[in-house]
Design an enzyme around this catalytic site. Structure first.
Site, PDB file in Angstrom:
ATOM      1  CE1 TYR A 140     -52.320   7.789 -54.217  1.00 47.80           C
ATOM      2  CE2 TYR A 140     -52.656   9.227 -52.440  1.00 47.80           C
ATOM      3  CZ  TYR A 140     -52.774   8.699 -53.948  1.00 47.80           C
ATOM      4  OH  TYR A 140     -54.004   9.257 -54.448  1.00 47.80           O
ATOM      5  CD  GLN A 200     -58.865   6.675 -57.541  1.00 51.16           C
ATOM      6  OE1 GLN A 200     -58.792   7.123 -56.240  1.00 51.16           O
ATOM      7  NE2 GLN A 200     -57.870   5.662 -57.669  1.00 51.16           N
ATOM      8  CE1 TYR A 222     -59.464   1.735 -54.359  1.00 52.96           C
ATOM      9  CE2 TYR A 222     -58.817   4.082 -53.651  1.00 52.96           C
ATOM     10  CZ  TYR A 222     -58.903   2.643 -53.685  1.00 52.96           C
ATOM     11  OH  TYR A 222     -57.847   2.204 -52.809  1.00 52.96           O
ATOM     12  CB  ALA A 227     -60.506  -8.244 -51.797  1.00 56.32           C
TER      13      ALA A 227
HETATM   14  P1  NDP Z   1     -52.905  -5.322 -54.422  1.00 65.30           P
HETATM   15  O1  NDP Z   1     -53.648  -4.787 -55.735  1.00 65.30           O
HETATM   16  O2  NDP Z   1     -51.372  -5.203 -54.351  1.00 65.30           O
HETATM   17  O3  NDP Z   1     -53.502  -6.496 -54.030  1.00 65.30           O
HETATM   18  C1  NDP Z   1     -55.035  -6.872 -54.202  1.00 65.30           C
HETATM   19  C2  NDP Z   1     -55.322  -8.112 -53.594  1.00 65.30           C
HETATM   20  O4  NDP Z   1     -56.689  -8.149 -53.774  1.00 65.30           O
HETATM   21  C3  NDP Z   1     -54.808  -9.355 -54.317  1.00 65.30           C
HETATM   22  O5  NDP Z   1     -54.561 -10.347 -53.437  1.00 65.30           O
HETATM   23  C4  NDP Z   1     -56.119  -9.583 -55.179  1.00 65.30           C
HETATM   24  O6  NDP Z   1     -56.036 -11.049 -55.690  1.00 65.30           O
HETATM   25  C5  NDP Z   1     -57.055  -9.465 -54.445  1.00 65.30           C
HETATM   26  N1  NDP Z   1     -58.377  -9.345 -54.948  1.00 65.30           N
HETATM   27  C6  NDP Z   1     -58.696  -8.430 -56.021  1.00 65.30           C
HETATM   28  N2  NDP Z   1     -59.962  -8.426 -56.583  1.00 65.30           N
HETATM   29  C7  NDP Z   1     -60.428  -9.586 -55.697  1.00 65.30           C
HETATM   30  C8  NDP Z   1     -61.509 -10.257 -55.617  1.00 65.30           C
HETATM   31  N3  NDP Z   1     -63.023 -10.111 -56.348  1.00 65.30           N
HETATM   32  N4  NDP Z   1     -61.628 -11.269 -54.718  1.00 65.30           N
HETATM   33  C9  NDP Z   1     -60.873 -11.697 -53.922  1.00 65.30           C
HETATM   34  N5  NDP Z   1     -59.441 -10.816 -53.895  1.00 65.30           N
HETATM   35  C10 NDP Z   1     -59.420 -10.093 -54.803  1.00 65.30           C
HETATM   36  O7  NDP Z   1     -53.542  -3.985 -53.549  1.00 65.30           O
HETATM   37  P2  NDP Z   1     -53.148  -3.264 -52.303  1.00 65.30           P
HETATM   38  O8  NDP Z   1     -52.388  -3.975 -51.309  1.00 65.30           O
HETATM   39  O9  NDP Z   1     -52.423  -2.019 -52.792  1.00 65.30           O
HETATM   40  O10 NDP Z   1     -54.438  -2.811 -51.605  1.00 65.30           O
HETATM   41  C11 NDP Z   1     -55.265  -3.473 -50.742  1.00 65.30           C
HETATM   42  C12 NDP Z   1     -56.248  -2.740 -50.157  1.00 65.30           C
HETATM   43  O11 NDP Z   1     -55.908  -1.438 -49.484  1.00 65.30           O
HETATM   44  C13 NDP Z   1     -57.190  -2.446 -51.060  1.00 65.30           C
HETATM   45  O12 NDP Z   1     -58.535  -2.451 -50.778  1.00 65.30           O
HETATM   46  C14 NDP Z   1     -56.902  -1.229 -51.839  1.00 65.30           C
HETATM   47  O13 NDP Z   1     -58.040  -0.382 -52.308  1.00 65.30           O
HETATM   48  C15 NDP Z   1     -56.455  -0.341 -50.339  1.00 65.30           C
HETATM   49  N6  NDP Z   1     -55.759   0.734 -50.476  1.00 65.30           N
HETATM   50  C16 NDP Z   1     -54.378   0.689 -51.086  1.00 65.30           C
HETATM   51  C17 NDP Z   1     -53.537   1.728 -51.031  1.00 65.30           C
HETATM   52  C18 NDP Z   1     -52.305   1.720 -51.640  1.00 65.30           C
HETATM   53  O14 NDP Z   1     -51.641   2.870 -51.631  1.00 65.30           O
HETATM   54  N7  NDP Z   1     -51.804   0.645 -52.062  1.00 65.30           N
HETATM   55  C19 NDP Z   1     -54.151   3.027 -50.580  1.00 65.30           C
HETATM   56  C20 NDP Z   1     -55.306   2.894 -49.964  1.00 65.30           C
HETATM   57  C21 NDP Z   1     -56.258   1.972 -49.942  1.00 65.30           C
HETATM   58  P3  NDP Z   1     -54.954 -11.494 -56.952  1.00 65.30           P
HETATM   59  O15 NDP Z   1     -53.539 -11.510 -56.509  1.00 65.30           O
HETATM   60  O16 NDP Z   1     -55.466 -13.127 -57.231  1.00 65.30           O
HETATM   61  O17 NDP Z   1     -54.978 -10.440 -58.080  1.00 65.30           O
END
Ligand code: NDP
Length: 240
Positions: free
Chosen positions: A179, A144, A147, A83
């Site tokens: 990314y 950021q 973050y 998350a």
């Molecule tokens: P998304 O925004 O697509 O999805 C985020 C997910 O986390 C959703 O299921 C959301 O739930 C859930 N979430 C957010 N806050 C909470 C919380 N407080 N408690 C429980 N669940 C929560 O994110 P990504 O798939 O892009 O990213 C996933 C991980 O990878 C993250 O940690 C991100 O920082 C990391 N990351 C992503 C990158 C990218 O390029 N996309 C790059 C590097 C790292 P809901 O659907 O209900 O909102």
């Protein structure tokens, strides 16, 4: 009996791919989310994986949720702390609230979930924990500080907890994605994203499955000699 795997933020983006890949690997998967019920329902319809709603940044909610999952499905033996959120701004524009929610969601949730599951893993002498960091925790990123600090913290957290788990059959590793094409990255302005892609040697954004394959590797029973490591999956964007 198949091992129970909990994936935080497991209903969308990278988490969705991780949940699906762990199911394919024979795990009993439960995916968490915080508020997007429609996405969670679609996820269950597509993958046949159960979801649970709680705020992983909230300690009390996490302890209660882990207790209820354990009572119903059995002990959580695989934990993926995925998350994460962003609230970007330069430090001039960043509020204390933007700082806190990003630290609590990305890093605080790792503490909460590990605290709730680690002793059980220790008692059973088996556990697999994977924390999802970020290239921006390794290299920093303009706008950021919240973050990058949270994700950098995840890498230190991982190495410290790996030392605590090593003698008990628990591995703790991190993946630092570059990314990846998800909602989080689609929120980046297109001109900025275009520039980012020119800096990725393989010439494309990553796919959620690129990360999921890493998680399957790190959570395999056989991966018991891999601990305290961070695997960078970033198309060669950051090598060190
Ligand atoms: P998304 O925004 O697509 O999805 C985020 C997910 O986390 C959703 O299921 C959301 O739930 C859930 N979430 C957010 N806050 C909470 C919380 N407080 N408690 C429980 N669940 C929560 O994110 P990504 O798939 O892009 O990213 C996933 C991980 O990878 C993250 O940690 C991100 O920082 C990391 N990351 C992503 C990158 C990218 O390029 N996309 C790059 C590097 C790292 P809901 O659907 O209900 O909102």
């Amino acid at each position: 009996m198949s091992r129970v795997a909990l994936v935080t933020g497991g209903t969308r983006g990278i988490g969705e791919a991780i949940s699906a890949a762990l199911k394919t690997a024979g795990r009993t998967v439960i995916a968490t989310y915080i508020g997007n019920k429609t996405a969670a329902e679609n996820f269950t319809a597509v993958h046949g994986i159960e979801t649970i709603k709680f705020d992983a940044s909230d300690y009390g909610q996490t302890i209660d949720a882990v207790r209820s999952i354990t009572n119903r499905l059995g002990p959580i033996e695989i934990l993926v702390n995925n998350a994460g959120i962003t609230r970007d701004a330069t430090i001039t524009g960043m509020t204390r609230d933007m700082w806190e929610i990003v630290i609590d969601t990305n890093l605080g949730s790792c503490f909460n979930l590990c605290k709730a599951t680690f002793d059980g893993m220790k008692n059973r002498q088996f556990g697999r924990i994977v924390n999802i960091g970020s290239i921006n925790g390794q290299a920093g990123q303009y706008g950021q500080v919240n973050y990058a600090a949270a994700k950098s913290g995840i890498h230190g957290f991982t190495k410290a907890l790996a030392q605590e788990g090593a003698r008990f059959g628990i591995t703790v590793n991190a993946i630092a994605p570059g990314y990846i094409d998800t909602d989080m990255v689609r929120a980046v302005p297109p001109d900025v994203l275009k520039k980012i892609v020119t800096r990725i040697p393989v010439g494309r954004l990553g796919k959620a499955n690129d990360i999921a394959r890493g998680v399957v590797f790190l959570t395999a029973d056989e991966a018991d000699f891999v601990t305290g490591s961070t695997i960078s999956i970033n198309g060669g964007q950051h090598m060190y």
